[in-house]
Design an enzyme around this catalytic site. Structure first.
Site, mmCIF file in Angstrom:
data_model
loop_
_atom_site.group_PDB
_atom_site.id
_atom_site.type_symbol
_atom_site.label_atom_id
_atom_site.label_comp_id
_atom_site.label_asym_id
_atom_site.label_seq_id
_atom_site.Cartn_x
_atom_site.Cartn_y
_atom_site.Cartn_z
ATOM 1 N N HIS A 205 112.359 35.800 -61.324
ATOM 2 C CA HIS A 205 113.121 37.010 -61.610
ATOM 3 C C HIS A 205 113.950 37.267 -60.356
ATOM 4 O O HIS A 205 113.397 37.550 -59.292
ATOM 5 C CB HIS A 205 112.189 38.183 -61.914
ATOM 6 C CG HIS A 205 111.493 38.042 -63.241
ATOM 7 N ND1 HIS A 205 110.211 38.458 -63.461
ATOM 8 C CD2 HIS A 205 111.940 37.497 -64.401
ATOM 9 C CE1 HIS A 205 109.886 38.202 -64.733
ATOM 10 N NE2 HIS A 205 110.917 37.609 -65.316
ATOM 11 N N GLU B 225 113.227 40.038 -57.866
ATOM 12 C CA GLU B 225 111.890 40.176 -57.281
ATOM 13 C C GLU B 225 111.831 39.192 -56.117
ATOM 14 O O GLU B 225 111.621 38.002 -56.297
ATOM 15 C CB GLU B 225 110.825 39.915 -58.344
ATOM 16 C CG GLU B 225 110.919 40.945 -59.467
ATOM 17 C CD GLU B 225 110.071 40.618 -60.690
ATOM 18 O OE1 GLU B 225 109.156 39.784 -60.580
ATOM 19 O OE2 GLU B 225 110.337 41.205 -61.747
ATOM 20 N N HIS C 292 105.898 37.215 -58.064
ATOM 21 C CA HIS C 292 106.768 38.250 -58.618
ATOM 22 C C HIS C 292 106.631 39.527 -57.791
ATOM 23 O O HIS C 292 105.906 39.551 -56.801
ATOM 24 C CB HIS C 292 106.371 38.535 -60.069
ATOM 25 C CG HIS C 292 106.667 37.409 -61.004
ATOM 26 N ND1 HIS C 292 107.629 37.479 -61.984
ATOM 27 C CD2 HIS C 292 106.138 36.168 -61.100
ATOM 28 C CE1 HIS C 292 107.678 36.335 -62.645
ATOM 29 N NE2 HIS C 292 106.774 35.511 -62.135
ATOM 30 N N GLU D 59 101.766 39.331 -58.325
ATOM 31 C CA GLU D 59 102.702 40.446 -58.129
ATOM 32 C C GLU D 59 102.451 40.946 -56.719
ATOM 33 O O GLU D 59 101.411 41.544 -56.442
ATOM 34 C CB GLU D 59 102.419 41.552 -59.147
ATOM 35 C CG GLU D 59 102.485 41.097 -60.599
ATOM 36 C CD GLU D 59 103.899 41.017 -61.140
ATOM 37 O OE1 GLU D 59 104.836 41.451 -60.421
ATOM 38 O OE2 GLU D 59 104.083 40.533 -62.264
HETATM 39 ZN ZN LIG Z 1 108.670 39.180 -62.441
#
Ligand SMILES: [Zn+2]
Ligand SMILES: *[C@@H]1O[C@H](CO)[C@@H](O)[C@H](O)[C@H]1NC(C)=O
Ligand SMILES: *[C@@H]1O[C@H](CO)[C@@H](O)[C@H](O)[C@H]1NC(C)=O
Ligand SMILES: *[C@@H]1O[C@H](CO)[C@@H](O)[C@H](O)[C@H]1NC(C)=O
Length: 451
Positions: free
Chosen positions: A87, A90, A193, A284
């Site tokens: 992404h 990110e 992420h 994350e």
């Molecule tokens: Zn992501």
């Protein structure tokens, strides 16, 4: 005269400085490429830079491999990977991975024991950005999604073939990653992420079958996945607390089953696990998707230990080869562990090798190969990571007598008979789930801002 000399020396140092220090800031794709080229050129003994393809706008998807034989696979040495920035907005992951490279190379050259042992025991592949185009178009917002998609407006983490929901048309970076997974047998990996602080593990999707347990979509290797996710969260400065981003619902131990958090179709981690035998976890790593550059040194030190500890988990379980009746390693032998019915059974690769991540314990293995007797063996598996090696065990098969024909192969899910490049449309799910997927998409739409 002397001052002039000093001045010249100072200027020279200033010029050369970037080649031995990696500063804490956001590097452009161009700068990142130059950094990787420089590391590759100055450490040919332990690094190998290669590209797995290009983005829609033609930017190279660079991977730096690190290890004492960086150019090729070595029998017995597992392959590991980290992927960041799929992404585009990110962005902490790409910074962390560059600093990880810097740390590994520097520590190896300083003869630090952990780095020497690590690079002798695993080959580490690092793809710092999977979506360079998205990165170029992202703004520095903490929450919103400008730059999330690739240049065709596609979310790459919804773009992989899905065992539960079927097929999509793959985008450029997605195809590149899929053929990358075919070129190497990766054993363990993570993709980084931002927008939350949690380690999320497969499955991300379900079609309401037996995998659904108490709101989670549970894999046959759930114990291993929970362990892997916790290795990250508990080695991270604060992830294990589970409520650092003031989410409505705290994450117990800083980990979550992907589906239980929110269902998604076409994700990269399920694809890795189902089709590539690679246990992949989604990390994350920051509440803010684009943290202020001033916070980068602290964020690196919060993640450093976790990034290294996670790599070392590649040494869980058992590894070895399957040898046929004449002692030759064979490809495509099925190596199964009782009680773990993988959607696509694990098979030996082109070197005749298998790698099976398992927690310490006793396991019954069944090895099946055409023209050979089914072999069942029970193994006591120790904890490998501390010794930088999984337990080694080769399976020796016996040919069946000519008249009895081939040993029976276990029936496998139809999705596995296709090459990952062209998975069966519908997969295990079929079209009956379409309505369900549609219903879920509202929830997904609400949550996509988060990861
Ligand atoms: Zn992501
Ligand atoms: C990496 O370095 C090696 C050795 O100097 C060189 O031969 C190779 O071309 C470099 N790779 C890239 C992608 O520049
Ligand atoms: C590196 O460290 C090992 C053990 O810590 C030591 O035996 C070896 O001599 C060192 N090598 C160099 C080049 O310093
Ligand atoms: C594979 O088939 C054999 C023989 O039918 C069975 O005993 C074994 O449990 C099967 N393997 C798995 C993982 O179900």
């Amino acid at each position: 005269m002397r001052t002039l000399l000093f001045l010249l020396l100072f200027l020279l140092l200033l010029l050369l400085a970037p080649s031995w220090t990696l500063d804490f800031r956001y590097h452009s794709n161009r700068e990142m490429e130059q950094y990787l080229l420089r590391v590759n050129a100055s450490h040919p003994d332990i690094t190998h830079l290669y590209s797995i393809g290009r983005s829609v706008r033609g930017q190279q998807l660079w991977v730096l491999a690190l290890g004492v034989t960086p150019h090729r696979h070595t029998v017995g040495i597992p392959e590991f990977k980290y992927v960041a920035n799929m992404h585009g907005n990110e962005v902490l992951g790409r910074v962390l991975l560059l600093h990880l490279i810097d740390d590994l190379v520097r520590s190896f050259n300083n003869n630090e024991t952990w780095a020497v042992r690590l690079l002798h025991s695993v080959r580490i592949h690092i793809l710092p950005t999977m979506n360079p185009d998205g990165f170029d178009s992202s703004n520095t917002d903490c929450v919103y999604s400008q730059g999330r998609y690739n240049a065709n407006g596609v979310d790459l983490n919804r773009n992989f073939p899905d065992a539960f929901a079927g097929l999509k048309r793959q985008q450029e970076p997605t195809r590149a990653v899929m053929s990358w997974l075919q070129s190497e047998t990766f054993v363990l990996s993570a993709n980084l992420h931002g927008g939350a602080l949690v380690a999320s593990y497969p499955y991300d999707n379900s079609n309401g079958g037996q995998e659904l347990v108490g709101g989670a979509s549970v894999t046959p290797d759930d114990d291993v996945f929970v362990h892997l996710a916790k290795v990250y969260s508990f080695n991270h400065a604060s992830m294990h607390r589970g409520d650092e981003c003031q989410e409505g619902r705290p994450f117990q131990g800083g980990v979550t089953n992907g589906y239980h958090w929110y269902p998604l179709a076409g994700g990269m981690q399920d694809y890795n696990y189902v089709w590539a035998q690679c246990l992949d976890v989604t990390l994350e790593v920051s509440c803010c998707k684009f943290p202020p550059a001033a916070e980068l040194p602290a964020l690196w030190s919060e993640n450093r230990k976790a990034l290294l500890a996670f790599i070392q988990q590649v040494h869980l379980g058992v590894k070895g080869r399957v040898l046929d009746g004449s002692g030759t390693p064979v490809q495509n032998a099925v190596v199964e562990v009782r009680g773990r019915r993988n959607m696509c059974p694990f098979r030996t690769d082109r070197h005749g090798e298998y790698y099976r991540l398992l927690l310490p314990g006793k396991y019954s293995f069944t090895v099946t190969y055409l023209g050979h007797e089914v072999l069942t063996e029970t193994l006591s598996v120790p904890h490998g990571p501390d010794d930088y090696s999984a337990m080694r065990h080769d399976f020796l098969l016996r040919r069946v007598a000519v008249t009895t024909g081939a040993a029976p192969q276990n029936a496998t899910s139809s999705i596995c008979n296709q090459t990952p490049q062209e998975p069966a449309c519908g997969g295990a799910a079929g079209h009956t789930v379409a309505a369900r997927i549609t219903a879920l998409s509202l929830l997904v739409a609400l949550r996509w801002l988060i990861d």
